[in-house]
Design a protein around this motif. Structure first.
Motif, mmCIF file in Angstrom:
data_model
loop_
_atom_site.group_PDB
_atom_site.id
_atom_site.type_symbol
_atom_site.label_atom_id
_atom_site.label_comp_id
_atom_site.label_asym_id
_atom_site.label_seq_id
_atom_site.Cartn_x
_atom_site.Cartn_y
_atom_site.Cartn_z
ATOM 1 N N ALA A 157 43.611 18.318 -38.958
ATOM 2 C CA ALA A 157 44.619 17.328 -39.376
ATOM 3 C C ALA A 157 44.382 15.979 -38.688
ATOM 4 C CB ALA A 157 46.025 17.842 -39.068
ATOM 5 N N MET A 158 43.775 16.009 -37.504
ATOM 6 C CA MET A 158 43.495 14.765 -36.770
ATOM 7 C C MET A 158 42.207 14.103 -37.259
ATOM 8 S SD MET A 158 46.028 14.369 -34.727
ATOM 9 C CE MET A 158 46.928 15.102 -36.073
ATOM 10 N N GLY A 159 41.511 14.736 -38.200
ATOM 11 C CA GLY A 159 40.327 14.121 -38.807
ATOM 12 C C GLY A 159 38.997 14.647 -38.303
ATOM 13 N N PHE A 160 39.019 15.613 -37.372
ATOM 14 C CA PHE A 160 37.762 16.184 -36.879
ATOM 15 C C PHE A 160 37.134 17.060 -37.967
ATOM 16 C CE2 PHE A 160 39.906 14.990 -33.038
ATOM 17 C CZ PHE A 160 38.905 14.713 -32.119
ATOM 18 N N GLN A 161 35.798 17.079 -37.973
ATOM 19 C CA GLN A 161 35.082 17.891 -38.956
ATOM 20 C C GLN A 161 34.270 18.960 -38.245
ATOM 21 O OE1 GLN A 161 33.019 15.102 -41.550
ATOM 22 N NE2 GLN A 161 34.868 15.175 -42.830
ATOM 23 N N ARG A 162 34.257 20.136 -38.850
ATOM 24 C CA ARG A 162 33.508 21.237 -38.220
ATOM 25 C C ARG A 162 32.014 20.944 -38.292
ATOM 26 N NH1 ARG A 162 34.939 27.219 -40.021
ATOM 27 N NH2 ARG A 162 36.997 26.465 -39.365
ATOM 28 N N SER A 163 31.345 21.092 -37.133
ATOM 29 C CA SER A 163 29.923 20.742 -37.082
ATOM 30 C C SER A 163 29.046 21.905 -36.649
ATOM 31 C CB SER A 163 29.708 19.582 -36.098
ATOM 32 O OG SER A 163 30.231 19.928 -34.831
ATOM 33 N N GLY A 164 29.652 23.006 -36.232
ATOM 34 C CA GLY A 164 28.818 24.126 -35.804
ATOM 35 C C GLY A 164 29.628 25.345 -35.440
ATOM 36 N N HIS A 165 28.899 26.424 -35.123
ATOM 37 C CA HIS A 165 29.520 27.719 -34.824
ATOM 38 C C HIS A 165 28.629 28.418 -33.807
ATOM 39 C CE1 HIS A 165 30.533 32.000 -36.484
ATOM 40 N NE2 HIS A 165 31.205 31.726 -35.379
ATOM 41 N N ARG A 192 31.153 32.918 -24.891
ATOM 42 C CA ARG A 192 31.408 33.792 -23.732
ATOM 43 C C ARG A 192 31.571 35.183 -24.295
ATOM 44 N NH1 ARG A 192 36.017 30.651 -21.674
ATOM 45 N NH2 ARG A 192 35.112 28.788 -20.787
ATOM 46 N N ARG A 193 31.644 36.144 -23.437
ATOM 47 C CA ARG A 193 31.823 37.506 -23.920
ATOM 48 C C ARG A 193 33.112 37.579 -24.766
ATOM 49 N NH1 ARG A 193 31.611 42.857 -20.199
ATOM 50 N NH2 ARG A 193 29.946 41.641 -19.275
ATOM 51 N N ASN A 194 33.026 38.147 -25.934
ATOM 52 C CA ASN A 194 34.173 38.280 -26.849
ATOM 53 C C ASN A 194 34.793 36.933 -27.235
ATOM 54 O OD1 ASN A 194 33.929 41.066 -26.693
ATOM 55 N ND2 ASN A 194 35.246 41.141 -24.879
ATOM 56 N N GLN A 195 34.011 35.876 -27.189
ATOM 57 C CA GLN A 195 34.580 34.580 -27.536
ATOM 58 C C GLN A 195 33.580 33.766 -28.360
ATOM 59 O OE1 GLN A 195 35.637 31.144 -24.742
ATOM 60 N NE2 GLN A 195 37.378 32.526 -24.500
ATOM 61 N N ASP A 196 33.946 33.550 -29.621
ATOM 62 C CA ASP A 196 33.120 32.706 -30.488
ATOM 63 C C ASP A 196 33.774 31.328 -30.588
ATOM 64 O OD1 ASP A 196 31.720 35.041 -30.906
ATOM 65 O OD2 ASP A 196 32.766 35.512 -32.775
ATOM 66 N N LYS A 197 32.963 30.319 -30.845
ATOM 67 C CA LYS A 197 33.477 28.945 -30.883
ATOM 68 C C LYS A 197 33.085 28.249 -32.175
ATOM 69 C CE LYS A 197 34.881 28.342 -26.470
ATOM 70 N NZ LYS A 197 36.269 28.010 -26.096
ATOM 71 N N TYR A 198 33.992 27.402 -32.655
ATOM 72 C CA TYR A 198 33.643 26.393 -33.650
ATOM 73 C C TYR A 198 33.517 25.064 -32.911
ATOM 74 C CZ TYR A 198 35.091 29.448 -37.510
ATOM 75 O OH TYR A 198 35.212 30.480 -38.401
ATOM 76 N N TRP A 199 32.565 24.266 -33.372
ATOM 77 C CA TRP A 199 32.388 22.914 -32.833
ATOM 78 C C TRP A 199 32.957 21.923 -33.831
ATOM 79 C CZ3 TRP A 199 30.550 22.158 -27.963
ATOM 80 C CH2 TRP A 199 30.039 23.289 -27.335
ATOM 81 N N TYR A 200 33.597 20.907 -33.301
ATOM 82 C CA TYR A 200 34.170 19.846 -34.141
ATOM 83 C C TYR A 200 33.719 18.492 -33.612
ATOM 84 C CZ TYR A 200 37.149 22.843 -36.922
ATOM 85 O OH TYR A 200 37.591 23.769 -37.831
ATOM 86 N N GLU A 201 33.707 17.509 -34.513
ATOM 87 C CA GLU A 201 33.336 16.151 -34.098
ATOM 88 C C GLU A 201 34.010 15.122 -34.992
ATOM 89 O OE1 GLU A 201 29.086 15.942 -34.518
ATOM 90 O OE2 GLU A 201 29.212 15.716 -36.691
ATOM 91 N N ILE A 202 34.093 13.918 -34.458
ATOM 92 C CA ILE A 202 34.595 12.790 -35.257
ATOM 93 C C ILE A 202 33.874 11.522 -34.800
ATOM 94 C CG2 ILE A 202 36.551 12.252 -33.715
ATOM 95 C CD1 ILE A 202 38.211 11.684 -36.268
ATOM 96 N N ASP A 203 33.545 10.674 -35.749
ATOM 97 C CA ASP A 203 33.012 9.340 -35.452
ATOM 98 C C ASP A 203 34.124 8.338 -35.715
ATOM 99 O OD1 ASP A 203 30.204 9.734 -34.768
ATOM 100 O OD2 ASP A 203 30.025 10.516 -36.801
ATOM 101 N N LEU A 204 34.428 7.541 -34.722
ATOM 102 C CA LEU A 204 35.546 6.589 -34.893
ATOM 103 C C LEU A 204 35.077 5.283 -35.533
ATOM 104 C CD1 LEU A 204 37.425 7.046 -31.498
ATOM 105 C CD2 LEU A 204 37.776 8.249 -33.645
ATOM 106 N N ASP A 240 45.931 27.679 -34.767
ATOM 107 C CA ASP A 240 46.806 26.505 -34.609
ATOM 108 C C ASP A 240 45.981 25.269 -34.248
ATOM 109 O OD1 ASP A 240 48.995 28.038 -35.116
ATOM 110 O OD2 ASP A 240 49.685 28.152 -33.037
ATOM 111 N N SER A 241 45.067 25.449 -33.295
ATOM 112 C CA SER A 241 44.275 24.303 -32.847
ATOM 113 C C SER A 241 43.294 23.854 -33.920
ATOM 114 C CB SER A 241 43.513 24.656 -31.571
ATOM 115 O OG SER A 241 44.433 24.939 -30.564
ATOM 116 N N ILE A 242 42.726 24.809 -34.631
ATOM 117 C CA ILE A 242 41.798 24.450 -35.716
ATOM 118 C C ILE A 242 42.526 23.587 -36.742
ATOM 119 C CG2 ILE A 242 40.567 25.446 -37.699
ATOM 120 C CD1 ILE A 242 39.807 27.780 -35.722
#
Ligand SMILES: CC(C)(COP(=O)(O)OP(=O)(O)OC[C@H]1O[C@@H](n2cnc3c(N)ncnc32)[C@H](O)[C@@H]1OP(=O)(O)O)[C@@H](O)C(=O)NCCC(=O)NCCS
Length: 142
Positions: A117-125, A130-142, A110-112
Protein backbone atom coordinates in the motif's frame (compact mmCIF):
# COMPACT_ATOMS: atom_id res chain seq x y z
CA UNK A 1 -4.70 9.37 14.17
CA UNK A 2 -4.54 12.50 16.33
CA UNK A 3 -1.66 14.65 17.60
CA UNK A 4 1.05 12.16 16.73
CA UNK A 5 4.46 13.79 16.42
CA UNK A 6 7.02 12.14 14.15
CA UNK A 7 10.53 12.98 15.35
CA UNK A 8 14.05 11.62 15.43
CA UNK A 9 15.02 9.14 18.15
CA UNK A 10 17.05 10.29 21.18
CA UNK A 11 18.97 8.04 23.59
CA UNK A 12 16.50 8.91 26.37
CA UNK A 13 13.81 7.05 24.38
CA UNK A 14 15.58 3.71 24.63
CA UNK A 15 14.15 2.66 27.99
CA UNK A 16 10.58 3.13 26.81
CA UNK A 17 11.21 1.43 23.47
CA UNK A 18 12.85 -1.62 25.00
CA UNK A 19 10.77 -2.04 28.14
CA UNK A 20 7.37 -0.44 27.64
CA UNK A 21 6.42 -0.74 23.97
CA UNK A 22 4.86 -3.89 22.55
CA UNK A 23 7.41 -6.60 21.87
CA UNK A 24 9.28 -5.45 24.97
CA UNK A 25 12.40 -7.31 25.99
CA UNK A 26 12.93 -8.38 22.40
CA UNK A 27 16.65 -9.14 22.03
CA UNK A 28 16.41 -8.45 18.32
CA UNK A 29 14.99 -4.99 18.95
CA UNK A 30 17.75 -4.31 21.48
CA UNK A 31 20.38 -5.32 18.94
CA UNK A 32 18.90 -2.99 16.32
CA UNK A 33 18.94 -0.06 18.73
CA UNK A 34 22.59 -0.75 19.57
CA UNK A 35 23.23 -0.07 15.89
CA UNK A 36 21.20 3.16 16.06
CA UNK A 37 23.19 4.23 19.14
CA UNK A 38 26.61 3.32 17.76
CA UNK A 39 26.57 4.00 14.04
CA UNK A 40 25.83 7.14 12.04
CA UNK A 41 24.60 4.87 9.24
CA UNK A 42 21.43 4.07 11.24
CA UNK A 43 18.64 6.60 11.79
CA UNK A 44 15.46 6.06 13.76
CA UNK A 45 12.23 8.04 13.62
CA UNK A 46 9.57 7.76 16.31
CA UNK A 47 5.87 8.41 16.52
CA UNK A 48 5.06 10.04 19.85
CA UNK A 49 1.64 10.79 21.27
CA UNK A 50 1.14 12.28 24.74
CA UNK A 51 4.78 11.38 25.66
CA UNK A 52 4.15 7.75 24.72
CA UNK A 53 6.06 6.17 21.88
CA UNK A 54 3.54 4.67 19.46
CA UNK A 55 5.92 3.39 16.83
CA UNK A 56 9.36 3.56 15.29
CA UNK A 57 11.20 2.90 12.06
CA UNK A 58 14.93 2.25 11.69
CA UNK A 59 16.63 3.07 8.39
CA UNK A 60 20.16 2.18 7.34
CA UNK A 61 22.09 4.38 4.91
CA UNK A 62 23.92 1.88 2.70
CA UNK A 63 26.58 4.47 1.91
CA UNK A 64 26.41 5.00 -1.84
CA UNK A 65 24.41 8.22 -1.56
CA UNK A 66 21.28 6.57 -2.98
CA UNK A 67 20.49 3.27 -1.26
CA UNK A 68 18.73 2.84 2.08
CA UNK A 69 17.39 -0.21 3.90
CA UNK A 70 14.47 -0.34 6.34
CA UNK A 71 15.67 -2.49 9.22
CA UNK A 72 12.52 -2.52 11.28
CA UNK A 73 9.16 -0.77 11.61
CA UNK A 74 6.75 -1.34 14.45
CA UNK A 75 3.66 0.36 15.87
CA UNK A 76 1.86 -0.20 19.16
CA UNK A 77 -1.62 -0.09 17.63
CA UNK A 78 -2.17 -1.20 14.07
CA UNK A 79 -4.28 0.43 11.37
CA UNK A 80 -4.30 3.90 12.91
CA UNK A 81 -2.10 5.47 10.22
CA UNK A 82 1.12 5.64 12.25
CA UNK A 83 2.99 3.23 9.97
CA UNK A 84 2.09 5.42 7.01
CA UNK A 85 3.35 8.56 8.83
CA UNK A 86 6.64 6.83 9.66
CA UNK A 87 7.18 5.68 6.07
CA UNK A 88 6.37 9.17 4.78
CA UNK A 89 9.05 10.52 7.12
CA UNK A 90 11.51 7.98 5.70
CA UNK A 91 10.61 9.11 2.16
CA UNK A 92 11.35 12.73 3.17
CA UNK A 93 14.65 11.66 4.74
CA UNK A 94 15.79 9.59 1.76
CA UNK A 95 14.64 12.24 -0.75
CA UNK A 96 13.80 11.99 -4.44
CA UNK A 97 16.17 9.79 -6.42
CA UNK A 98 16.77 7.48 -3.47
CA UNK A 99 16.24 3.73 -3.42
CA UNK A 100 14.79 1.91 -0.40
CA UNK A 101 14.77 -1.85 0.11
CA UNK A 102 13.54 -4.13 2.88
CA UNK A 103 12.63 -7.72 3.56
CA UNK A 104 9.63 -9.19 5.30
CA UNK A 105 8.70 -12.71 6.41
CA UNK A 106 6.58 -14.39 3.74
CA UNK A 107 3.89 -15.17 6.34
CA UNK A 108 3.67 -11.56 7.61
CA UNK A 109 0.53 -10.73 5.66
CA UNK A 110 -0.23 -7.46 7.48
CA UNK A 111 3.19 -6.03 6.70
CA UNK A 112 3.14 -7.25 3.11
CA UNK A 113 -0.18 -5.47 2.55
CA UNK A 114 1.16 -2.39 4.31
CA UNK A 115 4.36 -2.11 2.27
CA UNK A 116 2.48 -2.73 -0.98
CA UNK A 117 0.00 0.00 0.00
CA UNK A 118 2.99 2.31 0.58
CA UNK A 119 4.13 1.70 -3.01
CA UNK A 120 6.90 -0.88 -2.48
CA UNK A 121 7.23 -3.55 -5.15
CA UNK A 122 8.25 -7.14 -4.58
CA UNK A 123 11.74 -7.71 -5.98
CA UNK A 124 12.76 -11.12 -4.71
CA UNK A 125 12.21 -14.18 -2.54
CA UNK A 126 14.70 -15.96 -0.29
CA UNK A 127 13.83 -19.37 1.10
CA UNK A 128 15.55 -20.37 4.33
CA UNK A 129 16.80 -16.88 5.12
CA UNK A 130 16.87 -18.18 8.67
CA UNK A 131 15.75 -21.57 9.82
CA UNK A 132 11.98 -21.83 9.21
CA UNK A 133 11.91 -18.29 7.89
CA UNK A 134 11.43 -17.29 4.27
CA UNK A 135 11.60 -13.67 3.12
CA UNK A 136 10.16 -11.49 0.41
CA UNK A 137 12.26 -8.54 -0.70
CA UNK A 138 10.66 -5.20 -1.50
CA UNK A 139 11.98 -1.99 -3.00
CA UNK A 140 10.92 1.46 -4.08
CA UNK A 141 12.60 4.19 -6.13
CA UNK A 142 11.59 7.65 -4.99
C1 LIG B 1 3.62 -3.06 9.40
C2 LIG B 1 3.05 -2.05 10.39
C3 LIG B 1 4.18 -1.15 10.89
C4 LIG B 1 2.01 -1.16 9.64
O1 LIG B 1 1.68 -0.05 10.45
P1 LIG B 1 0.17 0.48 10.63
O2 LIG B 1 0.25 1.71 11.46
O3 LIG B 1 -0.69 -0.63 11.12
O4 LIG B 1 -0.24 0.85 9.14
P2 LIG B 1 -1.23 2.04 8.69
O5 LIG B 1 -2.39 2.09 9.62
O6 LIG B 1 -0.45 3.30 8.52
O7 LIG B 1 -1.70 1.49 7.28
C5 LIG B 1 -1.46 2.21 6.06
C6 LIG B 1 -2.11 1.44 4.94
O8 LIG B 1 -1.47 0.17 4.73
C7 LIG B 1 -2.43 -0.82 4.39
N1 LIG B 1 -2.49 -1.82 5.46
C8 LIG B 1 -1.87 -1.81 6.66
N2 LIG B 1 -2.13 -2.94 7.35
C9 LIG B 1 -2.95 -3.67 6.58
C10 LIG B 1 -3.59 -4.94 6.74
N3 LIG B 1 -3.42 -5.67 7.87
N4 LIG B 1 -4.38 -5.41 5.75
C11 LIG B 1 -4.58 -4.67 4.63
N5 LIG B 1 -3.99 -3.47 4.41
C12 LIG B 1 -3.19 -2.98 5.37
C13 LIG B 1 -3.75 -0.09 4.26
O9 LIG B 1 -3.87 0.36 2.90
C14 LIG B 1 -3.56 1.09 5.18
O10 LIG B 1 -4.36 2.20 4.86
P3 LIG B 1 -5.89 2.28 5.42
O11 LIG B 1 -5.88 1.87 6.85
O12 LIG B 1 -6.26 3.71 5.19
O13 LIG B 1 -6.67 1.30 4.57
C15 LIG B 1 2.32 -2.75 11.57
O14 LIG B 1 1.42 -3.70 11.06
C16 LIG B 1 3.26 -3.45 12.55
O15 LIG B 1 3.79 -2.83 13.50
N6 LIG B 1 3.48 -4.77 12.39
C17 LIG B 1 4.30 -5.54 13.32
C18 LIG B 1 5.79 -5.36 13.07
C19 LIG B 1 6.19 -5.85 11.70
O16 LIG B 1 5.85 -6.94 11.28
N7 LIG B 1 6.97 -5.00 10.97
C20 LIG B 1 7.40 -5.27 9.58
C21 LIG B 1 8.66 -6.01 9.48
S1 LIG B 1 10.05 -5.05 10.08
Amino acid sequence: MQNVLIREYKSEDLQQILHEMNGKNSKRRGDKFKLVECSDAFTCFLAEDDSKIRGFVIVEDLGDGVSFYIEQINVTERRTGIGRELIQKVFEFVVEGGHISLCVNTDNDDSIKFFEAMGFQRSGHTEGYRRNQDKYWYEIDL
